[in-house]
Design a protein around this motif. Structure first.
Motif, short mmCIF file in Angstrom:
data_model
loop_
_atom_site.label_atom_id
_atom_site.label_comp_id
_atom_site.label_asym_id
_atom_site.label_seq_id
_atom_site.Cartn_x
_atom_site.Cartn_y
_atom_site.Cartn_z
N GLY A 357 19.85 38.76 2.80
CA GLY A 357 21.25 38.55 2.48
C GLY A 357 22.23 39.28 3.37
O GLY A 357 23.44 39.20 3.13
N ARG A 358 21.74 39.96 4.41
CA ARG A 358 22.63 40.80 5.22
C ARG A 358 22.64 40.47 6.70
O ARG A 358 23.69 40.34 7.30
CB ARG A 358 22.28 42.27 5.03
N GLU A 364 21.07 34.54 5.23
CA GLU A 364 21.44 33.55 4.21
C GLU A 364 20.42 33.46 3.08
O GLU A 364 20.56 32.61 2.19
CB GLU A 364 21.59 32.17 4.86
N TRP A 365 19.41 34.32 3.09
CA TRP A 365 18.33 34.19 2.11
C TRP A 365 17.94 35.54 1.51
O TRP A 365 18.14 36.57 2.13
CB TRP A 365 17.09 33.54 2.75
N PRO A 367 19.02 37.46 -1.05
CA PRO A 367 20.04 38.49 -1.22
C PRO A 367 19.72 39.41 -2.40
O PRO A 367 19.00 39.02 -3.33
CB PRO A 367 21.31 37.69 -1.50
N SER A 372 20.28 44.95 -0.83
CA SER A 372 19.11 44.21 -0.37
C SER A 372 17.84 44.76 -1.02
O SER A 372 17.71 45.98 -1.21
CB SER A 372 18.98 44.30 1.15
N GLN A 420 11.94 32.66 -3.18
CA GLN A 420 12.92 33.62 -3.68
C GLN A 420 12.72 33.87 -5.17
O GLN A 420 12.83 35.01 -5.64
CB GLN A 420 14.33 33.10 -3.40
#
Length: 430
Positions: A357-358, A364-365, A367, A372, A420
């Motif tokens: 997420g960073r 983009e994945w 997060p 994190s 995820q």
């Protein structure tokens, strides 16, 4: 009576240990059962999946699903390349080997990827070479070819697939843009660019490039490398002629270190999944071991020494993971990840690996909420997505995992979404 009390205390300690161990075992079985059930619910049985979750603090494998089966790892291969570079190169990366004789400098490349690279802008070799009246370039021994084994031939004009070479310059890529006029870096290729719509970015067999006139962003295209082209590019930067030599004069070669910090190379290797840097780092590692720039030399050396304890030895053929000939198990990947953690520590590892997420390939994945919880290397090829690294649980415990997926027939985004769900379940359950 005292003997009775002593025996009672020992019995109580034993019973407590048995109960604690039993509870821990039940907890582990419950965790494994829960995650396995979520795996099944998320349809991970429809393609080839491997998942290993390991607790390094307890030296305990929490989950093993096909963990000892071989998978195509894609860019998870770079985890092994990073470990190799750290063990052989450490925190300094050689840029040249040289011998001076009067006003003449004989030199060869080490495979260092940073000279004139558009990201690093390292021109330190120029400062060394400008100090000599005469320059003689002696090509280093490199017999394994400009492409890695099993690379897709149709990627020859793709930015992610530059050629390997003993003395790379500008990242072995030409950058083309239109900003008030046609611009190329390096400028040498300016007259070899045709502004025209074409189905390829470059001719397959020559350095002739095509740039779409409707394009507004920068086009990056690998160029065909050669020793003579390297001399032309370097000569333009130095504004002097460089001669091509066959051998060094007698004497011990000195090593000139590049100005780009090793950690900067390692960070881009992992966060941006830079294939060019991966391949060149294995060559530099080989150069540090011998006068050969053979990537197989550094791979074999590390497997036979620092990684001799791997139970399932990988089939490891390149540094980047572009080749489908690579075969790794989740368990061997976890083994290397644990060694990295032991040797470099959590803070360093988290600063080098992409953060969920960073940044990097995980921006983009995966997060966190809000921090994190995943620090891992992704790997993507057609029908392949792998993710291996470190997971911070809600409890604060640090786990190591390797999650590999091969042979699926649906969009990778769907695989990532379901992964995820699994990783969040692991985070919240342990």
């Amino acid at each position: 009576m005292n003997g009775f009390r002593h025996c009672s205390r020992i019995l109580l300690i034993l019973l407590t240990a048995i109960i604690t161990t039993g509870c821990s075992s039940l907890k582990k079985r419950g965790f494994e059962k829960k995650v396995t059930r979520v795996l099944e619910m998320n349809r991970f049985g429809e393609h080839f999946t491997g998942l290993m979750v390991y607790d390094p603090a307890k030296a305990d494998t929490l989950l093993m699903v096909n963990g000892d089966k071989y998978f195509t790892p894609a860019s998870n291969t770079k985890i092994f390349t990073l470990f190799t570079s750290l063990k052989i190169l450490g925190d300094s990366v050689p840029a040249l080997k040289y011998i001076s004789s009067g006003d003449t400098l004989f030199f060869s490349g080490t495979g260092n990827p940073s000279p004139f690279h558009p990201y690093f802008r390292d021109s330190s070799v120029v400062h060394l070479l400008k100090g000599f009246e005469h320059l003689v370039y002696v090509p280093a021994y490199f017999a394994e070819g400009r492409f890695g084994p099993g690379w897709a031939w149709e990627d020859f004009d793709s930015s992610f697939s530059p050629e390997r070479s003993s003395f790379p310059l500008y990242g072995n890529v030409v950058r083309i843009s239109i900003e008030g006029g046609l611009i190329s870096e390096p400028f040498l290729f300016r007259d070899s660019i045709l502004v025209s719509k074409h189905d390829r970015n470059r001719d397959e067999g020559r350095n002739y490039f095509y740039f779409d006139p409707d394009r507004r962003d920068t086009l990056e295209v690998p160029f065909i490398t050669s020793d003579r082209l390297s001399l032309r590019l370097l000569g333009r930067a130095l504004e002097k002629e460089i001669h091509l030599g066959d051998s060094f004069p007698a004497g011990e070669k000195k090593v000139f270190m590049g100005a780009t910090p090793a950690d900067s190379l390692y960070r881009r290797l992992m966060q941006e999944s830079d294939n060019f840097i991966a391949e060149q780092l294995l060559m530099v590692s080989a150069s540090a071991l011998s006068d050969s720039l053979s990537p197989s030399l550094s791979r074999d050396f590390v497997l036979e020494t620092y990684l001799s304890g791997i139970r399932y030895k990988p089939r490891w053929v390149d540094g980047s993971g572009l080749s489908r000939y690579n075969l790794f198990t989740p368990s061997s990947t976890v083994y290397v990840l644990e060694k990295l953690l032991e040797e470099k520590g959590k803070e360093w590892v988290f600063g080098i690996f992409p953060s969920g997420g960073r940044n990097g390939t995980l921006q983009e994945w995966f997060p966190g909420d809000p921090e994190s919880y995943i620090y891992a290397k992704s790997g993507t090829l057609g029908n392949t997505y792998c993710l291996s690294g470190y997971l911070i649980c809600a409890s604060g415990r640090l786990l190591i995992f390797s999650f590999m997926n091969n042979h699926y027939l649906e969009p990778t985004s769907r695989i990532k979404t379901r992964m995820q769900d699994i990783l969040e379940e692991i985070r919240d359950s342990y």
